[in-house]
Design a protein around this motif. Structure first.
Motif, short mmCIF file in Angstrom:
data_model
loop_
_atom_site.label_atom_id
_atom_site.label_comp_id
_atom_site.label_asym_id
_atom_site.label_seq_id
_atom_site.Cartn_x
_atom_site.Cartn_y
_atom_site.Cartn_z
N THR A 127 0.92 -1.22 0.09
CA THR A 127 -0.11 -0.06 0.03
C THR A 127 0.94 1.14 -0.01
O THR A 127 0.56 2.37 -0.77
CB THR A 127 -0.91 0.10 0.96
N ARG A 128 1.86 1.14 0.49
CA ARG A 128 2.89 2.49 0.77
C ARG A 128 3.47 2.68 -0.46
O ARG A 128 3.57 3.90 -1.13
CB ARG A 128 3.69 2.31 1.81
N GLY A 131 1.16 3.91 -3.18
CA GLY A 131 0.99 5.32 -3.01
C GLY A 131 2.05 6.15 -3.79
O GLY A 131 1.86 7.15 -4.32
N ALA A 135 1.48 8.55 -7.01
CA ALA A 135 1.70 9.91 -7.00
C ALA A 135 2.66 10.22 -8.05
O ALA A 135 2.76 11.38 -8.47
CB ALA A 135 2.57 10.11 -5.65
N LEU A 166 -8.91 5.77 -3.13
CA LEU A 166 -8.11 6.98 -3.15
C LEU A 166 -9.19 7.99 -2.59
O LEU A 166 -10.08 8.43 -3.59
CB LEU A 166 -7.31 7.31 -4.11
N ARG A 168 -10.06 11.75 -0.20
CA ARG A 168 -9.58 12.83 0.54
C ARG A 168 -10.54 13.22 1.66
O ARG A 168 -11.84 13.16 1.31
CB ARG A 168 -9.85 14.40 -0.41
N ARG A 220 -0.84 7.74 4.20
CA ARG A 220 -0.89 9.11 3.71
C ARG A 220 -0.49 9.12 2.29
O ARG A 220 0.80 8.83 1.80
CB ARG A 220 -0.02 10.08 4.72
N PHE A 221 -1.06 9.99 1.38
CA PHE A 221 -0.67 10.13 0.01
C PHE A 221 0.03 11.29 -0.19
O PHE A 221 -0.12 12.18 0.48
CB PHE A 221 -1.89 10.22 -0.66
N THR A 227 -5.18 13.47 1.82
CA THR A 227 -5.58 12.43 0.73
C THR A 227 -4.81 11.27 1.52
O THR A 227 -3.77 11.52 1.98
CB THR A 227 -4.89 12.80 -0.26
N TYR A 228 -5.74 10.14 1.36
CA TYR A 228 -5.20 8.85 1.83
C TYR A 228 -5.54 7.64 1.12
O TYR A 228 -6.46 8.06 0.28
CB TYR A 228 -5.96 8.69 3.38
N LEU A 229 -4.79 6.88 1.09
CA LEU A 229 -4.75 5.79 0.22
C LEU A 229 -5.08 4.69 1.22
O LEU A 229 -4.35 4.22 1.96
CB LEU A 229 -3.52 5.45 -0.48
#
Length: 707
Positions: A127-128, A131, A135, A166, A168, A220-221, A227-229
């Motif tokens: 997931t990280r 992201g 981006a 994704l 906000r 955290r995106f 914004t988060y994923l």
């Protein structure tokens, strides 16, 4: 032993560790043996009590032996089985509570937990990384371009993820979805909970999201502050179930391990309890069996006791089992049948003897003559009630005593050659005259005697009455001319005598007075010889007694007279004049006794004459007591005619009193007063006298009294 076992269990090792099998076996034996012994002792007391309440009685040794035998038979194998079961249980459980068993369970749980944790780590890393890639791609393409959507789906697929979003998140607009892969059509916005966002805003990089069927992560995106994923991988729910099961098994094992000593104690306590129940059951069986064995013996003992008490009809119930006890009972029944038949003949013969003896005793008790049978040693072997009354033997039995101790006069008669004799003896201080007949029998003598005291007294009374009648007739005739001549001399020649007139007057006066005294004596003789027949009427006895007492109370003021009687006055059927005469004579004798006491110099205390009237049991009793000189030694002759203790008495007063009392069907008694003096008691049968009030006729020995 129980207290010692408690301290051993609580202080031996830690509470989470098991006791060693030898230690447990030793504690079981140490508690089971004294507990069994205590049960046996209690059962012994119970057996002794049941035996004591049974027909056999005694200390119940058979019960006690059976209890001891069954207890040993049940205790020894039970003890061995308990030891074997305890050791077997300890050996089986020793492995399961060992470090190896715990290590196996912990390793299995660790493996499952490690796989789950690695999957969480992978999903978090993917997931990280995803992201960062998203981006980087958005730096070249806009977020609403078709290429970004395709790229977003490819990232989810190639990274082996199942869903992603994704978004906000702001306080003004809430949650806004920017890109979404949701094949399971569930609300992914709810997966990102406020507490997860709070952790990310406080400086967190990535937060794992655990679920029952998926593992996700929120990061955290890089582009944008809010914004988060969120990405997750869906997997088989059995994985979590196996992990939870491994965790539950380990927790249950830990809880069981902490209670291992308690479980060990409970199991062995159950073994101890079951063992004691087995011993108690064996003791109960022993008591029941002892009762069944003792019951026929008790029936036999009970029947034997009845036979001992004389009940030869006692039989032992027939037993359904043909054993040795049944044979003994049948033999006992045959014996009692023979004894009953033989005893019946003896009882019949004894019954005839008893009837004859009872007839003889009834005859002896019914006759008025006294009968005494003495043996060769002159000891009384038989005496009837009349003889006891005449001899006044009292409450002590006369049978077995020496005749010389009871009646020396009768004992001396046995030494005489006369078979019939008249003897005098004293009975209770009263002289009695007996007509005795003696018959020699085998082994002793039989004496029969009649009390002829009253008969002789009646004869003397009749003789004295005849003498009195003759004396009164012979003396009374010349008294009148003598008195008339003396009185004429006084009147005719009293004035003519001048030489010695006083002497003449004194001599003629003496003649007149002596003639008067002789006339009064003749009147008493006449009264004694010819008592009138009583006329019976219902009278108030208190009035009669008060009148008799009042005459002397007026004549003798120096003497204190007391009178006590119930109110209202008892009614007695009597001749008022004769009964008053009798009471007057008795009170007169009391006054003369007090005067005689003063003449002899005995004037201490208060002179008193008391009269008391009582009523009860159909009788009327009159007591007259005085403080006079008292009774003479020969008090039994006081009522005989011409028997007197005073110089001027004629001896007819008490003789007249007794004759009046006897004609009123009463009795007269003379006793010593407790404080000195005399007590005269008159007792009248009021019920008998009441029957005379209707005009009945009562015949006495020498007169017929017509009511």
């Amino acid at each position: 032993m129980a207290v010692a076992s408690y301290f051993i269990v609580t202080r031996q090792g830690s509470p989470q560790s098991l006791l060693t099998p030898p230690m447990v076996a030793m504690l079981l034996v140490a508690n089971l043996v004294p507990a069994t012994a205590l049960m046996v002792l209690v059962a012994r007391r119970v057996a002794m009590g049941r035996a004591a309440r049974s027909q056999v009685g005694g200390r119940g040794r058979l019960h006690v032996r059976l209890v001891a035998l069954f207890s040993v038979i049940a205790s020894v194998p039970t003890l061995l089985v308990v030891i074997f079961a305890s050791l077997l249980f300890q050996s089986g459980t020793e492995f399961w509570f060992s470090d190896r068993a715990r290590g196996m369970l912990e390793n299995a749980y660790a493996i499952a937990q490690a796989g789950y944790d690695s999957e969480i780590e992978r999903v978090s890393n993917e997931t990280r990384t995803m992201g960062g890639d998203l981006a980087l791609f958005l730096s070249e393409q806009p977020i609403d371009s078709p290429e970004f959507a395709e790229y977003f789906v490819g990232q989810v697929f190639y990274r082996n993820l199942s869903e992603a979003v994704l978004m906000r998140v702001s306080e003004e607009s809430g949650v806004q979805t920017l890109a979404l892969v949701n094949p399971y059509e569930r609300s992914l916005n709810e997966a990102v909970r406020p507490e997860i966002l709070r952790q990310l805003r406080q400086g967190g990089d990535t937060v794992a999201v655990r679920g029952d069927d998926r593992i996700g992560a929120v990061t955290r995106f890089p582009l944008g502050n809010d914004t988060y994923l969120y990405a997750a991988r869906v997997f088989d729910p059995k994985m979590v179930e196996q992990l939870n099961r491994s965790r539950a098994v380990l927790q249950d094992y830990d809880a069981l391990f902490e209670r291992s000593r308690t479980l060990q104690f409970r199991f062995n306590a159950a073994l101890l309890l079951v063992s004691l129940l087995i011993v108690a059951l064996s003791i109960w069986i022993a008591l029941t069996l002892a009762d069944r064995l003792v019951r026929p013996v008790g029936q036999l003992v009970n029947a034997a006791r009845r036979v001992t008490a004389g009940d030869l009809s006692a039989r032992v119930p027939n037993s359904r089992v043909n054993d040795e006890v049944s044979t003994l009972g049948n033999a006992f029944n045959r014996m009692t049948e023979r004894l009953e038949a033989q005893t019946g003949a003896l009882v019949s013969a004894n019954s005839q003897l008893d009837n004859r003896r009872a007839f003889i005793e009834a005859v002896l008790s019914g006759v008025t003559a006294g009968v005494i049978s003495v043996d060769s040693e002159r000891r009384v072997s038989l005496i009837n009630s009349s003889a006891e009354a005449l001899l006044k033997t009292g409450n002590e039995g006369a049978v077995g005593q020496k005749l010389a101790d009871l009646a020396p006069e009768l004992d001396r008669q046995l030494d005489s050659e006369e078979r019939e004799d008249i003897i005098q003896f004293s009975s209770g201080g009263e002289p009695r005259t007996l007509a005795v007949k003696r018959v020699k029998v085998e082994g002793g003598h039989v004496l029969t005697f009649d009390d002829i005291t009253e008969q002789l007294l009646d004869q003397r009374r009749a003789a004295w009455s005849d003498v009195a009648r003759r004396i009164a007739h012979e003396i009374k005739n010349p008294l009148t001319p003598i008195q008339l001549a003396a009185e004429r001399l006084q009147r005719r020649y009293g004035g003519e005598v001048t030489s010695d007139a006083s002497t003449f007057e004194r001599l003629t006066g003496t003649i007149v007075r002596q003639v008067g005294d002789l006339r009064r004596m003749v009147d008493e003789f006449s009264s004694f010889a010819r008592m009138p027949k009583p006329v019976f009427r219902d009278e108030a006895i208190v009035d009669v007694a008060r009148q008799a007492l009042f005459l002397h109370e007026v004549a003798h003021p120096d003497i204190r007279f007391t009178f006590e009687a119930p109110e209202p006055s008892p009614i007695l059927t009597c001749d008022r004049r004769q009964l008053g005469q009798a009471l007057t004579n008795i009170v007169k004798n009391g006054v003369e006794a007090i005067q005689q006491k003063h003449e002899e110099g005995g004037n201490g205390g208060t002179d008193c004459i008391a009269m008391t009237i009582r009523e009860g049991d159909g009788r009327v009793c009159i007591d007259i007591s005085d403080t006079g000189i008292g009774l003479p030694a020969d008090r039994g002759r006081l009522t005989e005619p011409y028997m007197t203790t005073r110089a001027k008495g004629t001896g007819l007063g008490l003789a007249i009193v007794k004759k009046i009392v006897e004609e009123h069907f009463g009795s007269i008694e003379f006793e010593d007063r407790a404080q000195g003096g005399t007590l005269v008691r008159l007792v009248f049968d009021a019920e008998t006298l009441a029957r005379l009030g209707g005009g009945g006729t009562i015949h006495t020995e020498d007169t017929a009294v017509n009511g």
